[in-house]
Design a protein around this motif. Structure first.
Motif, PDB file in Angstrom:
ATOM      1  N   VAL A 170       0.843  -1.193   0.000  1.00  0.00           N
ATOM      2  CA  VAL A 170       0.000   0.000   0.000  1.00  0.00           C
ATOM      3  C   VAL A 170       0.883   1.250   0.000  1.00  0.00           C
ATOM      4  CG1 VAL A 170      -1.798   1.217   1.285  1.00  0.00           C
ATOM      5  CG2 VAL A 170      -1.775  -1.277   1.258  1.00  0.00           C
ATOM      6  N   SER A 171       0.575   2.190  -0.860  1.00  0.00           N
ATOM      7  CA  SER A 171       1.354   3.430  -0.947  1.00  0.00           C
ATOM      8  C   SER A 171       1.207   4.250   0.326  1.00  0.00           C
ATOM      9  CB  SER A 171       0.896   4.257  -2.142  1.00  0.00           C
ATOM     10  OG  SER A 171      -0.386   4.802  -1.884  1.00  0.00           O
ATOM     11  N   ASP A 172       2.180   5.124   0.556  1.00  0.00           N
ATOM     12  CA  ASP A 172       2.102   6.000   1.729  1.00  0.00           C
ATOM     13  C   ASP A 172       0.852   6.873   1.678  1.00  0.00           C
ATOM     14  OD1 ASP A 172       4.452   4.956   2.755  1.00  0.00           O
ATOM     15  OD2 ASP A 172       5.704   6.605   2.041  1.00  0.00           O
ATOM     16  N   GLY A 173       0.477   7.331   0.495  1.00  0.00           N
ATOM     17  CA  GLY A 173      -0.723   8.150   0.350  1.00  0.00           C
ATOM     18  C   GLY A 173      -1.976   7.401   0.756  1.00  0.00           C
ATOM     19  N   ALA A 174      -2.073   6.142   0.356  1.00  0.00           N
ATOM     20  CA  ALA A 174      -3.230   5.322   0.726  1.00  0.00           C
ATOM     21  C   ALA A 174      -3.235   5.027   2.222  1.00  0.00           C
ATOM     22  CB  ALA A 174      -3.258   4.031  -0.088  1.00  0.00           C
ATOM     23  N   ALA A 210      -6.174   6.245   4.966  1.00  0.00           N
ATOM     24  CA  ALA A 210      -6.870   5.314   5.852  1.00  0.00           C
ATOM     25  C   ALA A 210      -6.556   5.559   7.329  1.00  0.00           C
ATOM     26  CB  ALA A 210      -6.488   3.873   5.488  1.00  0.00           C
ATOM     27  N   ALA A 211      -5.629   6.457   7.614  1.00  0.00           N
ATOM     28  CA  ALA A 211      -5.144   6.674   8.981  1.00  0.00           C
ATOM     29  C   ALA A 211      -6.238   7.048   9.970  1.00  0.00           C
ATOM     30  CB  ALA A 211      -4.051   7.738   8.991  1.00  0.00           C
ATOM     31  N   SER A 212      -7.263   7.756   9.524  1.00  0.00           N
ATOM     32  CA  SER A 212      -8.307   8.183  10.461  1.00  0.00           C
ATOM     33  C   SER A 212      -9.093   7.002  11.027  1.00  0.00           C
ATOM     34  CB  SER A 212      -9.259   9.170   9.787  1.00  0.00           C
ATOM     35  OG  SER A 212      -9.957   8.525   8.740  1.00  0.00           O
ATOM     36  N   GLY A 213      -9.029   5.846  10.382  1.00  0.00           N
ATOM     37  CA  GLY A 213      -9.744   4.669  10.861  1.00  0.00           C
ATOM     38  C   GLY A 213      -8.938   3.774  11.773  1.00  0.00           C
ATOM     39  N   THR A 214      -7.668   4.122  12.025  1.00  0.00           N
ATOM     40  CA  THR A 214      -6.842   3.267  12.872  1.00  0.00           C
ATOM     41  C   THR A 214      -7.225   3.398  14.340  1.00  0.00           C
ATOM     42  OG1 THR A 214      -5.086   4.915  13.098  1.00  0.00           O
ATOM     43  CG2 THR A 214      -4.890   3.365  11.250  1.00  0.00           C
ATOM     44  N   ILE A 215      -6.896   2.392  15.103  1.00  0.00           N
ATOM     45  CA  ILE A 215      -7.213   2.357  16.532  1.00  0.00           C
ATOM     46  C   ILE A 215      -5.949   2.596  17.359  1.00  0.00           C
ATOM     47  CG2 ILE A 215      -8.061   0.902  18.420  1.00  0.00           C
ATOM     48  CD1 ILE A 215      -9.709  -0.626  16.249  1.00  0.00           C
ATOM     49  N   SER A 216      -4.857   1.947  16.962  1.00  0.00           N
ATOM     50  CA  SER A 216      -3.591   2.020  17.702  1.00  0.00           C
ATOM     51  C   SER A 216      -2.779   3.235  17.263  1.00  0.00           C
ATOM     52  CB  SER A 216      -2.765   0.760  17.438  1.00  0.00           C
ATOM     53  OG  SER A 216      -3.493  -0.390  17.781  1.00  0.00           O
ATOM     54  N   ARG A 217      -1.800   3.597  18.096  1.00  0.00           N
ATOM     55  CA  ARG A 217      -0.946   4.726  17.746  1.00  0.00           C
ATOM     56  C   ARG A 217       0.504   4.423  18.101  1.00  0.00           C
ATOM     57  NH1 ARG A 217      -1.168   9.566  15.901  1.00  0.00           N
ATOM     58  NH2 ARG A 217       0.373  11.099  16.480  1.00  0.00           N
ATOM     59  N   SER A 218       1.354   4.520  17.084  1.00  0.00           N
ATOM     60  CA  SER A 218       2.792   4.378  17.264  1.00  0.00           C
ATOM     61  C   SER A 218       3.444   5.660  16.763  1.00  0.00           C
ATOM     62  CB  SER A 218       3.319   3.187  16.455  1.00  0.00           C
ATOM     63  OG  SER A 218       4.723   3.281  16.278  1.00  0.00           O
ATOM     64  N   GLU A 219       4.169   6.329  17.635  1.00  0.00           N
ATOM     65  CA  GLU A 219       4.859   7.562  17.231  1.00  0.00           C
ATOM     66  C   GLU A 219       5.885   7.260  16.131  1.00  0.00           C
ATOM     67  OE1 GLU A 219       3.910  10.550  18.007  1.00  0.00           O
ATOM     68  OE2 GLU A 219       2.384   9.739  19.342  1.00  0.00           O
ATOM     69  N   GLN A 275       4.011   6.901  12.908  1.00  0.00           N
ATOM     70  CA  GLN A 275       3.554   8.223  12.489  1.00  0.00           C
ATOM     71  C   GLN A 275       4.697   9.011  11.850  1.00  0.00           C
ATOM     72  OE1 GLN A 275       0.194   9.430  12.941  1.00  0.00           O
ATOM     73  NE2 GLN A 275       0.946  10.913  11.474  1.00  0.00           N
ATOM     74  N   ALA A 276       5.868   8.967  12.469  1.00  0.00           N
ATOM     75  CA  ALA A 276       7.012   9.730  11.966  1.00  0.00           C
ATOM     76  C   ALA A 276       7.501   9.218  10.614  1.00  0.00           C
ATOM     77  CB  ALA A 276       8.153   9.681  12.987  1.00  0.00           C
ATOM     78  N   HIS A 277       7.476   7.901  10.421  1.00  0.00           N
ATOM     79  CA  HIS A 277       8.037   7.320   9.196  1.00  0.00           C
ATOM     80  C   HIS A 277       7.046   7.186   8.053  1.00  0.00           C
ATOM     81  CE1 HIS A 277      12.048   6.491  10.655  1.00  0.00           C
ATOM     82  NE2 HIS A 277      11.511   6.078  11.785  1.00  0.00           N
ATOM     83  N   THR A 278       5.760   7.098   8.360  1.00  0.00           N
ATOM     84  CA  THR A 278       4.779   6.819   7.298  1.00  0.00           C
ATOM     85  C   THR A 278       3.616   7.794   7.251  1.00  0.00           C
ATOM     86  OG1 THR A 278       3.430   5.329   8.657  1.00  0.00           O
ATOM     87  CG2 THR A 278       5.272   4.336   7.440  1.00  0.00           C
ATOM     88  N   GLY A 279       3.470   8.601   8.274  1.00  0.00           N
ATOM     89  CA  GLY A 279       2.340   9.527   8.319  1.00  0.00           C
ATOM     90  C   GLY A 279       1.051   8.883   8.780  1.00  0.00           C
ATOM     91  N   THR A 280       1.141   7.671   9.296  1.00  0.00           N
ATOM     92  CA  THR A 280      -0.034   6.993   9.837  1.00  0.00           C
ATOM     93  C   THR A 280       0.309   6.415  11.207  1.00  0.00           C
ATOM     94  OG1 THR A 280      -1.720   5.284   9.461  1.00  0.00           O
ATOM     95  CG2 THR A 280       0.480   4.793   8.695  1.00  0.00           C
ATOM     96  N   PRO A 281      -0.652   6.393  12.128  1.00  0.00           N
ATOM     97  CA  PRO A 281      -0.371   5.895  13.470  1.00  0.00           C
ATOM     98  C   PRO A 281      -0.143   4.386  13.547  1.00  0.00           C
ATOM     99  CG  PRO A 281      -2.535   6.963  13.367  1.00  0.00           C
ATOM    100  CD  PRO A 281      -1.959   6.999  12.009  1.00  0.00           C
TER     101      PRO A 281
END
Length: 112
Positions: A48-52, A56-65, A68-74
């Motif tokens: 999956v591309s970084d843009g995709a 989809a990030a708003s639907g995630t439940i977990s959070r990893s800093e 987030q820093a490396h891919t823009g998603t939690p």
């Protein structure tokens, strides 16, 4: 990798046959373990591309800093699962962490 997949399936009361594919983010493209797992399970692996992932990030439940820093998603595993499952997809729960491997399962918008 396979143990994490089996653990996630068991956590949600699913059989291996419930999976239609494996997904990961672009950042994991060169990690052979997921592609080996796909071959062993006869499942396609979708990168999956970084843009995709970000879409989809708003639907995630977990959070990893770190994620987030490396891919823009939690959560790469959760966002990848959501992105591949399509519009209206939902996670069955937070990602499962087994050692260095994370695994998340999403159902497509039409699935019940």
């Amino acid at each position: 990798m396979r143990a994490a997949i089996e653990t996630a399936l068991e956590a949600h009361g699913l059989a291996m046959t419930a999976l239609s594919g494996l997904a990961t983010g672009e950042i994991k493209r060169d990690e052979g373990a997921i592609f080996l797992a796909g071959r062993d399970l006869a499942l396609p692996v979708i990168v999956v591309s970084d843009g995709a992932l970000q879409a989809a990030a708003s639907g995630t439940i977990s959070r990893s800093e770190l994620s987030q820093a490396h891919t823009g998603t939690p959560s790469v595993s959760e966002a990848a699962a959501l992105a591949v499952a399509g519009k209206g997809a939902r996670l069955l729960g937070p990602r499962i962490v087994l050692g260095p491997v994370t695994c998340a399962i999403a159902l497509g918008g039409g699935a019940e």
